[in-house]
Design a protein around this motif. Structure first.
Motif, PDB file in Angstrom:
ATOM      1  N   VAL A 155       0.850  -1.196   0.000  1.00 29.60           N
ATOM      2  CA  VAL A 155       0.000   0.000   0.000  1.00 29.60           C
ATOM      3  C   VAL A 155       0.885   1.244   0.000  1.00 29.60           C
ATOM      4  O   VAL A 155       0.694   2.159  -0.808  1.00 29.60           O
ATOM      5  CB  VAL A 155      -0.947   0.013   1.225  1.00 29.60           C
ATOM      6  CG1 VAL A 155      -1.648   1.360   1.372  1.00 29.60           C
ATOM      7  CG2 VAL A 155      -1.954  -1.121   1.137  1.00 29.60           C
ATOM      8  N   ARG A 156       1.866   1.265   0.885  1.00 27.25           N
ATOM      9  CA  ARG A 156       2.772   2.420   0.965  1.00 27.25           C
ATOM     10  C   ARG A 156       3.527   2.626  -0.357  1.00 27.25           C
ATOM     11  O   ARG A 156       3.678   3.750  -0.829  1.00 27.25           O
ATOM     12  CB  ARG A 156       3.766   2.235   2.103  1.00 27.25           C
ATOM     13  CG  ARG A 156       3.141   2.324   3.477  1.00 27.25           C
ATOM     14  CD  ARG A 156       4.207   2.134   4.573  1.00 27.25           C
ATOM     15  NE  ARG A 156       3.624   1.997   5.874  1.00 27.25           N
ATOM     16  CZ  ARG A 156       3.257   3.009   6.651  1.00 27.25           C
ATOM     17  NH1 ARG A 156       3.427   4.236   6.231  1.00 27.25           N
ATOM     18  NH2 ARG A 156       2.731   2.779   7.838  1.00 27.25           N
ATOM     19  N   SER A 157       3.978   1.548  -0.934  1.00 25.54           N
ATOM     20  CA  SER A 157       4.709   1.611  -2.196  1.00 25.54           C
ATOM     21  C   SER A 157       3.824   2.161  -3.317  1.00 25.54           C
ATOM     22  O   SER A 157       4.260   3.014  -4.098  1.00 25.54           O
ATOM     23  CB  SER A 157       5.215   0.208  -2.550  1.00 25.54           C
ATOM     24  OG  SER A 157       5.662   0.154  -3.861  1.00 25.54           O
ATOM     25  N   ARG A 158       2.597   1.677  -3.381  1.00 23.07           N
ATOM     26  CA  ARG A 158       1.674   2.151  -4.428  1.00 23.07           C
ATOM     27  C   ARG A 158       1.346   3.625  -4.245  1.00 23.07           C
ATOM     28  O   ARG A 158       1.284   4.378  -5.221  1.00 23.07           O
ATOM     29  CB  ARG A 158       0.400   1.308  -4.418  1.00 23.07           C
ATOM     30  CG  ARG A 158       0.627  -0.095  -4.942  1.00 23.07           C
ATOM     31  CD  ARG A 158      -0.606  -0.958  -4.824  1.00 23.07           C
ATOM     32  NE  ARG A 158      -0.330  -2.313  -5.316  1.00 23.07           N
ATOM     33  CZ  ARG A 158      -1.137  -3.330  -5.148  1.00 23.07           C
ATOM     34  NH1 ARG A 158      -2.290  -3.184  -4.509  1.00 23.07           N
ATOM     35  NH2 ARG A 158      -0.810  -4.525  -5.621  1.00 23.07           N
ATOM     36  N   LEU A 159       1.139   4.047  -2.995  1.00 23.65           N
ATOM     37  CA  LEU A 159       0.873   5.460  -2.741  1.00 23.65           C
ATOM     38  C   LEU A 159       2.079   6.323  -3.088  1.00 23.65           C
ATOM     39  O   LEU A 159       1.934   7.405  -3.657  1.00 23.65           O
ATOM     40  CB  LEU A 159       0.470   5.680  -1.283  1.00 23.65           C
ATOM     41  CG  LEU A 159      -0.973   5.343  -0.955  1.00 23.65           C
ATOM     42  CD1 LEU A 159      -1.197   5.364   0.552  1.00 23.65           C
ATOM     43  CD2 LEU A 159      -1.931   6.293  -1.645  1.00 23.65           C
ATOM     44  N   HIS A 160       3.266   5.844  -2.734  1.00 28.96           N
ATOM     45  CA  HIS A 160       4.492   6.566  -3.059  1.00 28.96           C
ATOM     46  C   HIS A 160       4.599   6.759  -4.580  1.00 28.96           C
ATOM     47  O   HIS A 160       4.920   7.855  -5.059  1.00 28.96           O
ATOM     48  CB  HIS A 160       5.711   5.809  -2.525  1.00 28.96           C
ATOM     49  CG  HIS A 160       7.008   6.454  -2.880  1.00 28.96           C
ATOM     50  ND1 HIS A 160       7.475   7.585  -2.242  1.00 28.96           N
ATOM     51  CD2 HIS A 160       7.926   6.145  -3.832  1.00 28.96           C
ATOM     52  CE1 HIS A 160       8.625   7.945  -2.793  1.00 28.96           C
ATOM     53  NE2 HIS A 160       8.925   7.085  -3.747  1.00 28.96           N
ATOM     54  N   TYR A 161       4.319   5.715  -5.335  1.00 34.37           N
ATOM     55  CA  TYR A 161       4.339   5.783  -6.794  1.00 34.37           C
ATOM     56  C   TYR A 161       3.374   6.862  -7.285  1.00 34.37           C
ATOM     57  O   TYR A 161       3.724   7.689  -8.133  1.00 34.37           O
ATOM     58  CB  TYR A 161       3.961   4.418  -7.391  1.00 34.37           C
ATOM     59  CG  TYR A 161       3.631   4.464  -8.860  1.00 34.37           C
ATOM     60  CD1 TYR A 161       4.629   4.306  -9.828  1.00 34.37           C
ATOM     61  CD2 TYR A 161       2.326   4.657  -9.300  1.00 34.37           C
ATOM     62  CE1 TYR A 161       4.323   4.355 -11.184  1.00 34.37           C
ATOM     63  CE2 TYR A 161       2.018   4.711 -10.646  1.00 34.37           C
ATOM     64  CZ  TYR A 161       3.012   4.562 -11.582  1.00 34.37           C
ATOM     65  OH  TYR A 161       2.708   4.611 -12.923  1.00 34.37           O
ATOM     66  N   CYS A 162       2.142   6.856  -6.754  1.00 37.63           N
ATOM     67  CA  CYS A 162       1.119   7.809  -7.190  1.00 37.63           C
ATOM     68  C   CYS A 162       1.541   9.250  -6.908  1.00 37.63           C
ATOM     69  O   CYS A 162       1.440  10.109  -7.785  1.00 37.63           O
ATOM     70  CB  CYS A 162      -0.211   7.523  -6.493  1.00 37.63           C
ATOM     71  SG  CYS A 162      -0.967   5.951  -6.955  1.00 37.63           S
ATOM     72  N   ILE A 163       2.000   9.493  -5.699  1.00 35.85           N
ATOM     73  CA  ILE A 163       2.414  10.850  -5.322  1.00 35.85           C
ATOM     74  C   ILE A 163       3.589  11.310  -6.185  1.00 35.85           C
ATOM     75  O   ILE A 163       3.625  12.448  -6.658  1.00 35.85           O
ATOM     76  CB  ILE A 163       2.776  10.924  -3.819  1.00 35.85           C
ATOM     77  CG1 ILE A 163       1.575  10.540  -2.948  1.00 35.85           C
ATOM     78  CG2 ILE A 163       3.323  12.284  -3.447  1.00 35.85           C
ATOM     79  CD1 ILE A 163       0.344  11.398  -3.139  1.00 35.85           C
ATOM     80  N   LYS A 164       4.531  10.427  -6.418  1.00 32.98           N
ATOM     81  CA  LYS A 164       5.689  10.754  -7.258  1.00 32.98           C
ATOM     82  C   LYS A 164       5.236  11.123  -8.676  1.00 32.98           C
ATOM     83  O   LYS A 164       5.712  12.114  -9.243  1.00 32.98           O
ATOM     84  CB  LYS A 164       6.641   9.557  -7.288  1.00 32.98           C
ATOM     85  CG  LYS A 164       7.886   9.775  -8.098  1.00 32.98           C
ATOM     86  CD  LYS A 164       8.759   8.542  -8.060  1.00 32.98           C
ATOM     87  CE  LYS A 164       9.871   8.639  -9.078  1.00 32.98           C
ATOM     88  NZ  LYS A 164      10.596   7.396  -9.230  1.00 32.98           N
ATOM     89  N   GLU A 165       4.309  10.352  -9.221  1.00 34.01           N
ATOM     90  CA  GLU A 165       3.814  10.632 -10.578  1.00 34.01           C
ATOM     91  C   GLU A 165       3.070  11.963 -10.636  1.00 34.01           C
ATOM     92  O   GLU A 165       3.224  12.721 -11.593  1.00 34.01           O
ATOM     93  CB  GLU A 165       2.913   9.492 -11.064  1.00 34.01           C
ATOM     94  CG  GLU A 165       3.661   8.224 -11.400  1.00 34.01           C
ATOM     95  CD  GLU A 165       4.691   8.415 -12.503  1.00 34.01           C
ATOM     96  OE1 GLU A 165       4.344   8.973 -13.574  1.00 34.01           O
ATOM     97  OE2 GLU A 165       5.859   8.037 -12.289  1.00 34.01           O
ATOM     98  N   ILE A 166       2.272  12.244  -9.618  1.00 34.00           N
ATOM     99  CA  ILE A 166       1.540  13.515  -9.580  1.00 34.00           C
ATOM    100  C   ILE A 166       2.522  14.675  -9.466  1.00 34.00           C
ATOM    101  O   ILE A 166       2.403  15.674 -10.188  1.00 34.00           O
ATOM    102  CB  ILE A 166       0.517  13.527  -8.423  1.00 34.00           C
ATOM    103  CG1 ILE A 166      -0.613  12.543  -8.729  1.00 34.00           C
ATOM    104  CG2 ILE A 166      -0.028  14.939  -8.188  1.00 34.00           C
ATOM    105  CD1 ILE A 166      -1.556  12.291  -7.561  1.00 34.00           C
ATOM    106  N   LYS A 167       3.521  14.548  -8.591  1.00 36.54           N
ATOM    107  CA  LYS A 167       4.538  15.602  -8.454  1.00 36.54           C
ATOM    108  C   LYS A 167       5.288  15.807  -9.768  1.00 36.54           C
ATOM    109  O   LYS A 167       5.554  16.944 -10.158  1.00 36.54           O
ATOM    110  CB  LYS A 167       5.528  15.248  -7.342  1.00 36.54           C
ATOM    111  CG  LYS A 167       4.989  15.469  -5.961  1.00 36.54           C
ATOM    112  CD  LYS A 167       6.045  15.117  -4.918  1.00 36.54           C
ATOM    113  CE  LYS A 167       5.542  15.324  -3.509  1.00 36.54           C
ATOM    114  NZ  LYS A 167       6.529  14.908  -2.507  1.00 36.54           N
TER     115      LYS A 167
END
Length: 177
Positions: A155-167
């Motif tokens: 879950v943490r990894s997937r969220l990290h991916y999403c936030i990184k892509e949005i940034k």
């Protein structure tokens, strides 16, 4: 109050079951609309979740919110649907109307939502679901892990991916402007 309704519904009280479903319908419908991006599909899935909840209420164990249980059922139904039907059509224009804000605020909110939606729509389903559960519905990591049936680290990894892509997307837009 919800615990009492659940107990009554599990004993066969149809009015209690109806109240439970009515109270949780907007949460479930909104979630399914965001992950499917398809009005008709989200309607179908919502109805199917409601039917399954009625049929399986006796199996519900109150470990979390009732809405979490419904969302878990909906997530699993959506995953099954994706596996079975690769031709699903998604609508990129779904946004939430906030009628309590001024017209200018509504325009700004819709633009921001549209920008974020356009970014997260490109995410793989599993990552998009985690992002929506966390940032649209405020679920904790452990709750999301339970819904998604995966470890908290995932879950943490997937969220990290999403936030990184949005940034990255925001940075690219800023660099272009």
């Amino acid at each position: 109050m919800e615990d009492k309704l659940i107990r009554l519904a599990q004993k066969g009280d149809k009015k209690a079951m109806e109240k439970l479903l009515q109270r949780n319908y907007p949460i479930l419908k909104g979630y399914l609309l965001k992950i499917t991006r398809n009005e008709a599909l989200s309607d179908d899935l919502t109805q199917e979740v409601m039917v399954r909840a009625i049929m399986k209420i006796h199996k519900y164990k109150p470990r979390g919110k009732f809405s979490t249980w419904l969302i878990t059922i909906g997530t699993n139904l959506f995953r099954d649907k994706i596996r079975k039907d690769k031709r699903l059509v998604f609508d990129d224009s779904i946004t939430k109307d906030e009628s309590t804000n001024s017209l200018e605020d509504q325009v700004m909110i819709k633009e921001s939502i549209r920008d974020i939606n356009s970014i997260i729509q490109k995410f793989p389903e599993e990552k998009r679901m985690v992002f929506i559960l966390k940032h649209y519905y405020g679920y904790r990591y452990d709750e999301i892990a339970g819904i998604m049936d995966c470890p908290i680290g995932t879950v943490r990894s997937r969220l990290h991916y999403c936030i990184k892509e949005i940034k990255n997307h925001v940075k690219d837009v800023d660099d272009d402007g």
